[in-house]
Design a protein around this motif. Structure first.
Motif, PDB file in Angstrom:
ATOM      1  N   GLU A 202       0.820  -1.206   0.000  1.00 52.09           N
ATOM      2  CA  GLU A 202       0.000   0.000   0.000  1.00 52.09           C
ATOM      3  C   GLU A 202       0.853   1.254   0.000  1.00 52.09           C
ATOM      4  N   LYS A 203       2.065   1.128   0.535  1.00 54.62           N
ATOM      5  CA  LYS A 203       2.967   2.275   0.589  1.00 54.62           C
ATOM      6  C   LYS A 203       3.641   2.434  -0.766  1.00 54.62           C
ATOM      7  N   GLN A 204       4.322   3.537  -0.933  1.00 52.38           N
ATOM      8  CA  GLN A 204       4.976   3.816  -2.202  1.00 52.38           C
ATOM      9  C   GLN A 204       6.117   2.823  -2.399  1.00 52.38           C
ATOM     10  N   SER A 205       6.047   1.994  -3.435  1.00 51.77           N
ATOM     11  CA  SER A 205       7.047   0.947  -3.634  1.00 51.77           C
ATOM     12  C   SER A 205       8.430   1.517  -3.914  1.00 51.77           C
ATOM     13  N   GLY A 206       8.490   2.675  -4.558  1.00 56.07           N
ATOM     14  CA  GLY A 206       9.781   3.296  -4.831  1.00 56.07           C
ATOM     15  C   GLY A 206      10.528   3.613  -3.550  1.00 56.07           C
ATOM     16  N   SER A 207       9.814   4.020  -2.525  1.00 59.02           N
ATOM     17  CA  SER A 207      10.439   4.293  -1.237  1.00 59.02           C
ATOM     18  C   SER A 207      11.027   3.021  -0.629  1.00 59.02           C
ATOM     19  N   VAL A 208      10.284   1.912  -0.751  1.00 57.93           N
ATOM     20  CA  VAL A 208      10.775   0.637  -0.225  1.00 57.93           C
ATOM     21  C   VAL A 208      12.053   0.228  -0.946  1.00 57.93           C
ATOM     22  N   THR A 209      12.075   0.379  -2.254  1.00 55.92           N
ATOM     23  CA  THR A 209      13.259   0.012  -3.040  1.00 55.92           C
ATOM     24  C   THR A 209      14.462   0.834  -2.629  1.00 55.92           C
ATOM     25  N   ARG A 210      14.269   2.145  -2.469  1.00 56.82           N
ATOM     26  CA  ARG A 210      15.390   2.999  -2.067  1.00 56.82           C
ATOM     27  C   ARG A 210      15.868   2.653  -0.667  1.00 56.82           C
ATOM     28  N   THR A 211      14.939   2.342   0.226  1.00 53.83           N
ATOM     29  CA  THR A 211      15.315   1.966   1.590  1.00 53.83           C
ATOM     30  C   THR A 211      16.143   0.695   1.591  1.00 53.83           C
ATOM     31  N   ARG A 212      15.728  -0.298   0.795  1.00 51.88           N
ATOM     32  CA  ARG A 212      16.489  -1.552   0.703  1.00 51.88           C
ATOM     33  C   ARG A 212      17.902  -1.289   0.206  1.00 51.88           C
ATOM     34  N   LYS A 213      18.049  -0.434  -0.801  1.00 54.65           N
ATOM     35  CA  LYS A 213      19.366  -0.133  -1.330  1.00 54.65           C
ATOM     36  C   LYS A 213      20.263   0.518  -0.280  1.00 54.65           C
ATOM     37  N   LEU A 214      19.688   1.384   0.516  1.00 59.43           N
ATOM     38  CA  LEU A 214      20.475   2.039   1.559  1.00 59.43           C
ATOM     39  C   LEU A 214      20.894   1.064   2.654  1.00 59.43           C
ATOM     40  N   LEU A 215      19.973   0.153   2.994  1.00 59.24           N
ATOM     41  CA  LEU A 215      20.270  -0.805   4.054  1.00 59.24           C
ATOM     42  C   LEU A 215      21.244  -1.884   3.602  1.00 59.24           C
ATOM     43  N   ASN A 216      21.115  -2.307   2.343  1.00 57.60           N
ATOM     44  CA  ASN A 216      21.898  -3.439   1.850  1.00 57.60           C
ATOM     45  C   ASN A 216      23.203  -2.978   1.225  1.00 57.60           C
ATOM     46  N   THR A 217      24.015  -2.307   2.034  1.00 48.31           N
ATOM     47  CA  THR A 217      25.327  -1.868   1.579  1.00 48.31           C
ATOM     48  C   THR A 217      26.329  -3.012   1.772  1.00 48.31           C
ATOM     49  N   GLY A 218      27.490  -2.843   1.207  1.00 52.47           N
ATOM     50  CA  GLY A 218      28.535  -3.840   1.385  1.00 52.47           C
ATOM     51  C   GLY A 218      28.289  -5.130   0.634  1.00 52.47           C
ATOM     52  N   ILE A 219      27.620  -5.048  -0.536  1.00 52.39           N
ATOM     53  CA  ILE A 219      27.297  -6.254  -1.277  1.00 52.39           C
ATOM     54  C   ILE A 219      28.564  -6.956  -1.764  1.00 52.39           C
ATOM     55  N   GLY A 220      29.602  -6.161  -2.091  1.00 49.89           N
ATOM     56  CA  GLY A 220      30.855  -6.765  -2.530  1.00 49.89           C
ATOM     57  C   GLY A 220      31.490  -7.611  -1.433  1.00 49.89           C
ATOM     58  N   ALA A 221      31.469  -7.091  -0.216  1.00 48.42           N
ATOM     59  CA  ALA A 221      32.027  -7.834   0.914  1.00 48.42           C
ATOM     60  C   ALA A 221      31.207  -9.085   1.194  1.00 48.42           C
ATOM     61  N   LEU A 222      29.881  -8.978   1.085  1.00 47.84           N
ATOM     62  CA  LEU A 222      29.028 -10.150   1.293  1.00 47.84           C
ATOM     63  C   LEU A 222      29.320 -11.211   0.243  1.00 47.84           C
ATOM     64  N   ARG A 223      29.477 -10.793  -0.994  1.00 47.25           N
ATOM     65  CA  ARG A 223      29.786 -11.742  -2.066  1.00 47.25           C
ATOM     66  C   ARG A 223      31.091 -12.491  -1.753  1.00 47.25           C
ATOM     67  N   GLN A 224      32.077 -11.764  -1.249  1.00 46.89           N
ATOM     68  CA  GLN A 224      33.358 -12.385  -0.906  1.00 46.89           C
ATOM     69  C   GLN A 224      33.212 -13.366   0.252  1.00 46.89           C
ATOM     70  N   ARG A 225      32.409 -13.018   1.254  1.00 49.43           N
ATOM     71  CA  ARG A 225      32.219 -13.916   2.400  1.00 49.43           C
ATOM     72  C   ARG A 225      31.475 -15.180   1.973  1.00 49.43           C
ATOM     73  N   LEU A 226      30.479 -15.030   1.103  1.00 53.04           N
ATOM     74  CA  LEU A 226      29.766 -16.206   0.611  1.00 53.04           C
ATOM     75  C   LEU A 226      30.686 -17.090  -0.230  1.00 53.04           C
ATOM     76  N   GLU A 227      31.548 -16.475  -1.015  1.00 51.68           N
ATOM     77  CA  GLU A 227      32.482 -17.262  -1.823  1.00 51.68           C
ATOM     78  C   GLU A 227      33.481 -17.999  -0.928  1.00 51.68           C
ATOM     79  N   ALA A 228      33.895 -17.350   0.171  1.00 50.60           N
ATOM     80  CA  ALA A 228      34.781 -18.030   1.118  1.00 50.60           C
ATOM     81  C   ALA A 228      34.084 -19.244   1.732  1.00 50.60           C
ATOM     82  N   GLU A 229      32.781 -19.118   2.025  1.00 44.45           N
ATOM     83  CA  GLU A 229      32.016 -20.269   2.511  1.00 44.45           C
ATOM     84  C   GLU A 229      32.023 -21.393   1.476  1.00 44.45           C
ATOM     85  N   ARG A 230      31.828 -21.015   0.220  1.00 47.32           N
ATOM     86  CA  ARG A 230      31.779 -22.035  -0.830  1.00 47.32           C
ATOM     87  C   ARG A 230      33.113 -22.776  -0.937  1.00 47.32           C
TER      88      ARG A 230
END
Length: 256
Positions: A202-230
């Motif tokens: 019901e809320k503005q979906s664009g706001s949700v998308t922008r909020t997710r992008k702000l919260l989900n920082t450090g994707i490169g580091a996460l990718r590296q940690r997941l690869e280390a697990e693999r």
């Protein structure tokens, strides 16, 4: 079951409902299911949804990697493990970076790498009776699915180590107290997830998308940690300890 039936996608207005659909095997993870899940999450209609609900058919949400698959691929288990965990990592990253809000409706058992689906979500709703168990120390595997890449950020390093080393089963209320779940319901977790999704949609979906992008920082580091697990998982799964653990677990739990 055909690959396109292993994960289904349907819509209720602008809410995408993604269902794991391998109930006879408790939605245990195999390459075909994970590749289909990536396909569904990256589908243009799913990307355009305001909210994605991830749920499951059958008695369990998902019981991690299907050990029968590992046993069947014992001659090339390293290659098989590299593919499987790589696909699991892609699902986690797709959930983590998806433009829509993600809610997991969880019931029954969650074991092994399937925890990663919950760790990458924005909201986790559990039905009372849920249990989450690592099983890595029992089978002789190295953790995957974000157990070391994401979980310590939520519950802390020491609590993560306690959980993994002790192979403790946590129930829904314990998960809520640790911050792994935001809501526990007695029965209808699918209905609770849909109600939350409708409120967000019901809320503005664009706001949700922008909020997710702000919260989900450090994707490169996460990718590296997941690869280390693999890499750790692939190395460990080829040891005699892991091969013996697979056989022992299957004989004990599935009368193989």
């Amino acid at each position: 079951m055909k690959n396109d039936q292993l994960v289904t996608l349907r819509f209720q207005d602008n809410i995408a409902i993604v269902s794991l659909n391998r109930p006879a095997r408790h939605n245990a993870l195999v390459p075909e299911l994970l590749s289909r899940l990536v396909q569904v999450l990256e589908h243009q209609d799913c990307q355009a949804a305001a909210v994605v609900i991830l749920r499951a058919e059958g008695p369990s949400f998902s019981t991690g990697g299907d050990l029968s698959g590992f046993q069947n691929q014992s001659a090339s288990i390293g290659t098989y493990a590299r593919e499987l965990v790589g696909q699991l990592n892609q699902v986690i990253l797709d959930l983590y970076t998806h433009p829509a809000a993600i809610v997991c409706a969880v019931h029954g058992q969650v074991t092994g790498g399937s925890l990663g689906f919950l760790l990458a979500a924005d909201r986790v709703i559990m039905r009372r009776g849920v249990t989450i168990t690592p099983y890595y120390s029992v089978v002789g595997f190295s953790p995957d699915g974000g157990w070391t890449a994401l979980l310590p950020d939520i519950i802390g390093r020491q609590q993560t180590m306690h959980w993994l080393a002790g192979n403790v089963s946590y129930d829904a209320d314990t998960c809520k107290s640790l911050g792994l779940a935001q809501q526990v319901v007695d029965n209808d977790c699918d209905g609770a997830a849909l109600r939350w999704a409708e409120q967000v949609a019901e809320k503005q979906s664009g706001s949700v998308t922008r909020t997710r992008k702000l919260l989900n920082t450090g994707i490169g580091a996460l990718r590296q940690r997941l690869e280390a697990e693999r890499e750790s998982f692939v190395s460990q799964v080829q040891t005699q300890q892991a091969l013996d653990g697979i056989e022992f677990f299957l004989r004990r739990h599935e009368n193989v």
